[in-house]
Design a protein around this motif. Structure first.
Motif, PDB file in Angstrom:
ATOM      1  N   THR A   1       7.778  51.395  83.071  1.00 37.64           N
ATOM      2  CA  THR A   1       8.631  51.030  81.929  1.00 37.64           C
ATOM      3  C   THR A   1       8.755  49.520  81.768  1.00 37.64           C
ATOM      4  O   THR A   1       8.679  48.996  80.660  1.00 37.64           O
ATOM      5  CB  THR A   1      10.071  51.586  82.118  1.00 37.64           C
ATOM      6  OG1 THR A   1      10.042  52.607  83.104  1.00 37.64           O
ATOM      7  CG2 THR A   1      10.625  52.115  80.842  1.00 37.64           C
ATOM      8  N   ARG A   2       8.919  48.826  82.894  1.00 40.93           N
ATOM      9  CA  ARG A   2       9.154  47.381  82.783  1.00 40.93           C
ATOM     10  C   ARG A   2       7.954  46.628  82.220  1.00 40.93           C
ATOM     11  O   ARG A   2       8.096  45.634  81.544  1.00 40.93           O
ATOM     12  CB  ARG A   2       9.534  46.809  84.163  1.00 40.93           C
ATOM     13  CG  ARG A   2      10.976  47.046  84.525  1.00 40.93           C
ATOM     14  CD  ARG A   2      11.248  46.694  85.953  1.00 40.93           C
ATOM     15  NE  ARG A   2      10.755  47.716  86.875  1.00 40.93           N
ATOM     16  CZ  ARG A   2      10.741  47.602  88.203  1.00 40.93           C
ATOM     17  NH1 ARG A   2      11.176  46.491  88.753  1.00 40.93           N
ATOM     18  NH2 ARG A   2      10.308  48.584  88.969  1.00 40.93           N
TER      19      ARG A   2
ATOM     20  N   GLN B   1       2.768  64.952  90.668  1.00 37.58           N
ATOM     21  CA  GLN B   1       4.082  65.080  91.278  1.00 37.58           C
ATOM     22  C   GLN B   1       4.956  65.938  90.364  1.00 37.58           C
ATOM     23  O   GLN B   1       4.573  66.240  89.229  1.00 37.58           O
ATOM     24  CB  GLN B   1       4.711  63.708  91.480  1.00 37.58           C
ATOM     25  CG  GLN B   1       5.064  62.981  90.202  1.00 37.58           C
ATOM     26  CD  GLN B   1       5.694  61.614  90.489  1.00 37.58           C
ATOM     27  OE1 GLN B   1       5.050  60.586  90.300  1.00 37.58           O
ATOM     28  NE2 GLN B   1       6.943  61.619  90.923  1.00 37.58           N
TER      29      GLN B   1
ATOM     30  N   LYS C   1       5.139  44.256  88.132  1.00 35.34           N
ATOM     31  CA  LYS C   1       6.322  44.992  87.672  1.00 35.34           C
ATOM     32  C   LYS C   1       6.520  44.748  86.180  1.00 35.34           C
ATOM     33  O   LYS C   1       6.159  45.565  85.368  1.00 35.34           O
ATOM     34  CB  LYS C   1       7.563  44.580  88.471  1.00 35.34           C
ATOM     35  CG  LYS C   1       7.479  44.928  89.956  1.00 35.34           C
ATOM     36  CD  LYS C   1       7.506  46.436  90.200  1.00 35.34           C
ATOM     37  CE  LYS C   1       7.480  46.780  91.690  1.00 35.34           C
ATOM     38  NZ  LYS C   1       7.273  48.188  91.977  1.00 35.34           N
TER      39      LYS C   1
ATOM     40  N   MET D   1       0.145  56.225  95.070  1.00 37.95           N
ATOM     41  CA  MET D   1       1.215  56.700  94.184  1.00 37.95           C
ATOM     42  C   MET D   1       1.060  56.023  92.828  1.00 37.95           C
ATOM     43  O   MET D   1       1.230  54.808  92.723  1.00 37.95           O
ATOM     44  CB  MET D   1       2.571  56.358  94.783  1.00 37.95           C
ATOM     45  CG  MET D   1       2.854  57.193  96.010  1.00 37.95           C
ATOM     46  SD  MET D   1       4.422  56.768  96.720  1.00 37.95           S
ATOM     47  CE  MET D   1       4.064  55.206  97.432  1.00 37.95           C
TER      48      MET D   1
HETATM   49  P1  UTP Z   1       8.382  51.610  90.515  1.00 35.35           P
HETATM   50  O1  UTP Z   1       9.633  52.124  91.076  1.00 35.35           O
HETATM   51  O2  UTP Z   1       8.176  50.144  90.499  1.00 35.35           O
HETATM   52  O3  UTP Z   1       8.194  52.233  89.075  1.00 35.35           O
HETATM   53  O4  UTP Z   1       7.210  52.330  91.289  1.00 35.35           O
HETATM   54  P2  UTP Z   1       7.099  51.976  87.975  1.00 35.35           P
HETATM   55  O5  UTP Z   1       6.874  53.232  87.263  1.00 35.35           O
HETATM   56  O6  UTP Z   1       5.838  51.380  88.529  1.00 35.35           O
HETATM   57  O7  UTP Z   1       7.768  50.899  87.038  1.00 35.35           O
HETATM   58  P3  UTP Z   1       9.149  50.935  86.249  1.00 35.35           P
HETATM   59  O8  UTP Z   1      10.256  50.964  87.290  1.00 35.35           O
HETATM   60  O9  UTP Z   1       9.160  52.155  85.375  1.00 35.35           O
HETATM   61  O10 UTP Z   1       9.100  49.667  85.463  1.00 35.35           O
HETATM   62  C1  UTP Z   1       6.663  51.915  92.499  1.00 35.35           C
HETATM   63  C2  UTP Z   1       5.457  52.776  92.777  1.00 35.35           C
HETATM   64  O11 UTP Z   1       5.834  54.141  92.899  1.00 35.35           O
HETATM   65  C3  UTP Z   1       5.087  54.922  91.958  1.00 35.35           C
HETATM   66  C4  UTP Z   1       4.657  53.961  90.865  1.00 35.35           C
HETATM   67  O12 UTP Z   1       3.520  54.452  90.177  1.00 35.35           O
HETATM   68  C5  UTP Z   1       4.386  52.715  91.676  1.00 35.35           C
HETATM   69  O13 UTP Z   1       3.139  52.803  92.317  1.00 35.35           O
HETATM   70  N1  UTP Z   1       5.941  55.995  91.443  1.00 35.35           N
HETATM   71  C6  UTP Z   1       7.192  55.725  91.003  1.00 35.35           C
HETATM   72  C7  UTP Z   1       5.417  57.254  91.365  1.00 35.35           C
HETATM   73  O14 UTP Z   1       4.258  57.492  91.751  1.00 35.35           O
HETATM   74  N2  UTP Z   1       6.200  58.231  90.872  1.00 35.35           N
HETATM   75  C8  UTP Z   1       7.463  58.016  90.439  1.00 35.35           C
HETATM   76  O15 UTP Z   1       8.129  58.978  89.998  1.00 35.35           O
HETATM   77  C9  UTP Z   1       7.983  56.729  90.519  1.00 35.35           C
END
Ligand code: UTP
Length: 451
Positions: free
Chosen positions: A124-125, A211, A417, A118
């Motif tokens: 964003t963080r 997705q 993160k 995934m």
């Molecule tokens: P996070 O929820 O930690 O999000 O995703 P993120 O994008 O990595 O970071 P923030 O929250 O924006 O800072 C956990 C995992 O789920 C995947 C991310 O790529 C990561 O591997 N993910 C998250 C997706 O594939 N699609 C999404 O819509 C959300």
């Protein structure tokens, strides 16, 4: 669509009738409030976007999410899984471990194990414009998460071939790597893989898919505009994976290639033990259709979901953002400090393809949407808005036979993160342990086969 725009639009004219109807029905007419100021190209792009997004459904998603949250509150606190539902990797006897690893390597060598990554999140963080998987980690060889993971898969498939067909045997069935991306990450990721010749993997074993996405809305459900001619949108959450696997044909590809088991993981875990043979062997021998890795939570504030009991002996997950802080901090055992909600979900799980297919085809109704209130850049400046997300674990309770395997944090979980250093430090500590072990194996082989 382009032709419809050409027919209907013109000096002083509004958007095409079909678009107006669609927006009216959705109660989202303000999406085209800047129509008169847009160029032809911008108008076309906006119409395409309006057609591709589920605008008509978004208010329904919002209401359902709120109702479901209220219902959850009314039902009281969910019961956490107990230690008796968790098998600890460390507690397995040497014989059992060897049996599972041999089984797992055999299945990998036969091409029966695929991996799903995934990597559609916006990161964003971390605050980078690049997809997280492409960010230079500041290690030797310009390593990135994608590069490291590709090298791991490459090493694992040769380990499996050697174990099954004899030392040094060539890989007969490369491990299929399905990579879920989003509009935010697709273009760059594709280019990065191409420019790096797929990091030594066969191009045909890497399959990328996108997705879905959803519009961002105000708390009242009005769709937000990112610019005058563009709706603010976001990926539909990691739970979007089920629809995406089906729609993209990846599920069908698994069937055609004889993949029977899948290990699914998040791009940001630098220590993701992808398709760990022990886990694969353990789950398949156990007859599980779902197998999740778990860890004891490091502190009440750790931002991970926790496993809870679901009806019929299965498991569910409550996300950290949806668990009452007082409940998160509740201690079960004052002597050890063990938390009541102790077992965390690190979002790495094994599925049988049969179960995955059942979920993708029939189980998606269980997913629903969760609301994340965020600051969203809009045409009117930064605004408080809502992103709608599906969570991958909302179907876990549908598994007929699920299991939880406790893994070791220092060996398998180092997510990136908001910063990179803690994860690279964890990898460095492991590499140091390997160097000091006197092992004659390379790092990956040593790590994959650690007792
Ligand atoms: P996070 O929820 O930690 O999000 O995703 P993120 O994008 O990595 O970071 P923030 O929250 O924006 O800072 C956990 C995992 O789920 C995947 C991310 O790529 C990561 O591997 N993910 C998250 C997706 O594939 N699609 C999404 O819509 C959300």
């Amino acid at each position: 669509m382009a032709s419809m725009v050409a027919e209907d639009e013109g000096e002083g004219k509004g958007p095409p009738r079909a678009i107006q109807d669609l927006l009216k029905e959705a109660g989202q007419e303000r999406v085209v409030r800047f129509w008169g100021e847009l160029s032809d190209g911008e108008r076309r792009a906006l119409c395409d976007q309006v057609e591709s997004l589920k605008l008509g459904e978004v208010r329904g998603y919002l209401d359902a999410a709120r109702e479901s949250a209220l219902r959850g509150e009314g039902q009281g606190a969910p019961e956490p899984v107990g230690a008796d539902q968790v098998c600890s990797r460390s507690a397995l006897s040497a014989d059992k471990r060897e049996e599972y690893v041999a089984e797992g390597l055999g299945l990998i060598a036969e091409g029966k194990v695929g991996v799903v990554l995934m990597a559609g999140g916006q990161g964003t963080r971390l605050g980078t414009k690049l997809p997280k998987g492409c960010v230079d980690l500041g290690l030797s060889d310009s390593r990135t998460l994608f590069r490291v993971q590709a090298e791991r898969i490459s090493r694992l498939q040769s380990l499996a071939a050697s174990a099954k067909f004899g030392e040094g045997a060539e890989v007969r069935n490369p491990v299929m790597w399905y990579i879920m991306l989003s509009d935010a990450t697709r273009v760059h990721t594709e280019r990065y893989f191409r420019e790096n010749s797929y990091f030594g993997l066969n191009e045909s074993q890497v399959r990328m898919f996108n997705q879905g996405k959803l519009p961002c809305v105000t708390e009242q459900g009005e769709v937000l505009l990112e610019s005058r001619g563009k709706v603010a949108e976001a990926p539909d959450g990691n739970g979007g994976i089920y629809e995406a696997l089906l729609v993209s044909g990846c599920l069908q590809s698994m069937r055609e290639r004889g993949v029977e088991y899948v290990d699914c993981y998040c791009v940001d875990n630098l220590l993701a033990k992808i398709a760990d043979p022990l886990l694969v062997g353990y789950c398949s021998k156990f007859g599980a259709d779902l197998g999740c890795r778990t860890l004891a939570k490091s502190s009440p504030n750790e931002r991970v979901g926790v496993f809870v009991k679901s009806g019929g002996g299965g498991v569910g997950v409550v996300e950290y953002s949806e668990l009452d802080p007082e409940m998160s901090a509740r201690v079960a055992n004052p002597t050890t400090g063990e938390l009541y909600y102790n077992w965390s979900n690190i979002c790495m799980q094994y599925y049988t393809v049969d179960f995955l297919e059942r979920v993708c085809r029939e189980g998606r109704a269980a997913l629903g949407h969760h609301l994340a209130v965020k600051t969203i850049p809009t045409v009117d400046g930064e605004a408080r808005g809502v992103k709608l997300e599906q969570f991958i674990f909302d179907v876990f309770h549908l598994a007929t036979r699920s299991c939880l395997l406790e893994v070791r944090r220092e060996e398998e979980f180092a997510p990136i993160k908001s910063e990179i250093e803690s994860a690279t430090a964890a990898l460095a500590a492991l590499e140091k342990k390997w160097a000091e072990s006197g092992s004659t194996e390379d790092f990956h082989a040593w790590w994959y086969l650690l007792p």
